[in-house]
Design a protein around this motif. Structure first.
Motif, PDB file in Angstrom:
ATOM      1  N   PHE A 283       0.729  -1.296  -0.144  1.00 16.11           N
ATOM      2  CA  PHE A 283       0.333   0.318   0.382  1.00 16.11           C
ATOM      3  C   PHE A 283       1.042   1.332   0.357  1.00 16.11           C
ATOM      4  O   PHE A 283       1.997   1.293   0.688  1.00 16.11           O
ATOM      5  N   GLU A 284       0.254   2.583  -0.532  1.00 14.62           N
ATOM      6  CA  GLU A 284       1.202   3.808  -0.899  1.00 14.62           C
ATOM      7  C   GLU A 284       1.267   3.959   0.388  1.00 14.62           C
ATOM      8  O   GLU A 284       0.103   5.274   0.397  1.00 14.62           O
ATOM      9  N   SER A 285       1.979   5.323   0.789  1.00  9.20           N
ATOM     10  CA  SER A 285       2.034   6.413   2.125  1.00  9.20           C
ATOM     11  C   SER A 285       1.318   7.458   1.741  1.00  9.20           C
ATOM     12  O   SER A 285       1.372   7.912   0.168  1.00  9.20           O
ATOM     13  N   ASN A 286       0.741   8.118   2.144  1.00  7.41           N
ATOM     14  CA  ASN A 286      -0.032   9.562   2.340  1.00  7.41           C
ATOM     15  C   ASN A 286       1.179  10.487   2.105  1.00  7.41           C
ATOM     16  O   ASN A 286       0.469  11.890   1.857  1.00  7.41           O
ATOM     17  N   TYR A 287       2.464  10.038   3.022  1.00  2.00           N
ATOM     18  CA  TYR A 287       3.549  11.244   2.923  1.00  2.00           C
ATOM     19  C   TYR A 287       4.501  11.025   2.347  1.00  2.00           C
ATOM     20  O   TYR A 287       4.729   9.396   1.993  1.00  2.00           O
ATOM     21  N   SER A 288       5.744  11.595   1.720  1.00  3.26           N
ATOM     22  CA  SER A 288       6.834  11.794   1.475  1.00  3.26           C
ATOM     23  C   SER A 288       7.541  11.526   2.184  1.00  3.26           C
ATOM     24  O   SER A 288       7.565  12.780   3.537  1.00  3.26           O
ATOM     25  N   PRO A 289       8.808  11.246   2.312  1.00  6.49           N
ATOM     26  CA  PRO A 289       9.761  11.865   3.146  1.00  6.49           C
ATOM     27  C   PRO A 289      10.162  13.344   3.067  1.00  6.49           C
ATOM     28  O   PRO A 289       9.805  13.814   2.276  1.00  6.49           O
ATOM     29  N   GLU A 294       9.705  14.903  -3.243  1.00  6.62           N
ATOM     30  CA  GLU A 294       9.097  14.479  -4.760  1.00  6.62           C
ATOM     31  C   GLU A 294       9.254  12.487  -4.745  1.00  6.62           C
ATOM     32  O   GLU A 294       8.439  12.028  -5.690  1.00  6.62           O
ATOM     33  N   LEU A 295       9.356  11.706  -3.542  1.00  6.57           N
ATOM     34  CA  LEU A 295       9.552  10.516  -3.404  1.00  6.57           C
ATOM     35  C   LEU A 295       8.218   9.608  -2.852  1.00  6.57           C
ATOM     36  O   LEU A 295       7.506  10.486  -1.862  1.00  6.57           O
ATOM     37  N   ASP A 296       7.960   9.051  -3.493  1.00 13.48           N
ATOM     38  CA  ASP A 296       6.676   7.892  -3.490  1.00 13.48           C
ATOM     39  C   ASP A 296       7.402   6.915  -2.409  1.00 13.48           C
ATOM     40  O   ASP A 296       7.822   6.411  -2.402  1.00 13.48           O
ATOM     41  N   ILE A 297       6.363   6.389  -1.060  1.00 13.73           N
ATOM     42  CA  ILE A 297       6.532   5.284  -0.355  1.00 13.73           C
ATOM     43  C   ILE A 297       5.597   4.190  -0.324  1.00 13.73           C
ATOM     44  O   ILE A 297       4.577   4.492  -0.408  1.00 13.73           O
TER      45      ILE A 297
END
Length: 486
Positions: A283-289, A294-297
């Protein structure tokens, strides 16, 4: 890019089925590459390997095992770009190594004429024999640790391509069902791993890292070095150990079933990870570092895995991680009562950080990353770990400046600053902005430097491995002549 300036040689595969090909400089062409092809004729060849700079200087080096003696192979050599000129070519085959005795456990695997693949597992037989520390074990000794059925497959991502293949296997009964057994004094279970040492010339990186984590009071896989024969052919030294798994003797969290979809039962236990992902296993996080917006987690489902986890369980664990990250990135994130400590087991995150930073393990922050969570009634916080996969650690890597320094400096948790094959969630960047976390980290490190992170402790452990593998390592590197080769 050789534009036709290549030269080909044909040869018959010698006894043993392994070919080592090197190109070298004779004073003329100083940058060459080499490829090996197999097939029945020039018109229908398949590539078996290609190398540019793996040998001396800018020359090629190829090591191709498991060829069929008597078959033909074609060797293609060419200069870098359109380079032409004369060069040296050396072709050799290592001696077949016969395992006569060992100070380590001996694992014999019989694939019943089948090829071990990346899955599904094939039915096979396994015997394990060990005479104990300080004694020699012989292949002719009757198996006293295990003798029976297994299901086995090639495991790993990048490591699955190593010439010394890593394996995952499960012990089975005569009907093919999972069989929980205790192996080499490890608690009963049915899922095990044989980790390749092909990328670890020291033969110790995983074991040392796991031992340090265990000394910190965290669970890390129990392991044992062993020597392995597959179909009577010597495969070298492996790390025999536990697969990371939910179990009372491993990651000790609640068991989740398809019926646990509400109330306290829904809240645990989960193992999630950061690893190579796809749309169905993550599942994809709703936040980036915070330092890399610019990064998806993405987080992967490890337990229950993608085939077993229910919609309700997917929704719960994704919402929990979202709540954690929402709090972590809030302005009052450091508040002792309402901040990130409400969701994160801080000691486990500090211990995880220290093991991976001392080992400077970039993989420990971007992939081969695990987190686990028990039921709310058993302690609701997310814990970091277990630690895993250190074959690229404990060394400098020519990748980017945070891991290339030969003096050990650089921070592995800043791996998003490097070219990376998987994005790190980057939580430690935020945690280190909290003065209380930094102070606790500093005090913990200072304390550990008198115990499991004391160089005397680590050197003593390393020396204990040296004594065990003194003879075995010679066989290992005769089988895999990779010392001094990138």
């Amino acid at each position: 890019g050789y534009e036709g300036h290549d030269v080909w040689y044909a040869m018959v595969v010698p006894e043993g089925g392994t070919v080592v090909v090197n190109t070298a400089d004779n004073g003329d062409l100083d940058d060459t590459a080499v490829a090996i092809w197999t097939g029945t004729s020039c018109a229908g060849l398949s590539p078996s390997g290609c190398d540019d700079d793996g040998g001396e200087g800018y020359h090629g080096n190829l090591f191709i095992p498991s060829l069929t003696p008597g078959d033909s192979v074609w060797i293609q050599a060419f200069g870098y770009g359109t380079g032409t000129g004369t060069f040296q070519l050396c072709v050799a085959t290592p001696q077949l190594v016969e395992l006569e005795s060992s100070e380590l456990p001996i694992v014999e695997i019989n694939t019943l004429g089948q090829v071990i693949t990346n899955g599904p597992k094939i039915d096979a037989l396994m015997e394990i024999t060990y005479s104990g520390a300080g004694n020699l074990t012989y292949p002719t000794d009757p198996p006293n640790i295990y003798s029976g059925s297994i299901g086995i497959e090639v495991r790993g991502a990048s490591s699955a391509g190593y010439l010394q293949r890593p394996y995952g296997f499960e012990t089975r009964d005569s009907l093919g069902e999972n069989l929980n057994v205790s192996l080499l004094n490890m608690p009963e279970e049915n899922d095990w791993v044989l980790l390749s040492n092909f990328n670890d010339r020291s033969l110790i990186k995983n074991q040392l890292s796991f031992r340090i984590s265990q000394e910190m009071g965290q669970y890390a896989p129990r392991t044992h070095l062993c020597e392995v024969n597959v179909n009577d052919r010597y495969q070298g030294i492996y790390v025999f150990g536990e697969k990371i798994k939910r179990d009372a003797g491993r990651v000790d969290i609640a068991k989740l079933t398809e019926f646990d979809i509400s109330g306290d039962d829904l809240t645990g236990g989960y193992i999630i990870g950061q690893n190579l992902w796809n749309s169905s296993n993550s599942f994809e996080s709703n936040y980036s570092p915070i330092d890399h917006p610019e990064l998806d987690i993405h987080f992967t489902y490890e337990y229950p895995d993608e085939d077993l986890i229910t919609i309700e369980q997917k929704t719960y664990i994704a919402a929990f991680v979202d709540s954690l990250e929402t709090t972590l990135y809030a302005s009052d994130f450091s508040d002792n009562e309402t901040g990130y400590r409400k969701y994160m087991d801080v000691k486990s995150f500090i211990d995880y950080f220290l093991v991976n930073e001392v080992a400077r393990n970039g993989d420990g922050f971007k992939k081969s990353v695990f987190f686990h969570k028990d039921k709310n009634s058993n302690g609701s916080k997310l814990k970091a770990g277990p630690v895993w996969d250190f074959d690229w650690a404990w060394k400098n890597i020519y990748e980017c400046d945070i891991v290339s320094q030969i003096d050990g400096s650089g921070w592995a948790h800043q791996v998003n600053n490097c070219p990376t094959d998987n994005n790190s969630c980057g939580w430690y960047i935020r945690l280190l902005e909290d003065e209380a976390f930094r102070n606790e980290l500093h005090c913990t490190y200072t304390n550990y430097r008198t115990t499991m992170l004391d160089t005397a402790f680590m050197f003593q452990y390393i020396d204990s491995i040296v004594g065990r593998v003194e003879n075995a390592q010679a066989r290992h590197f005769e089988t895999w002549p990779i010392l001094g080769i990138s």
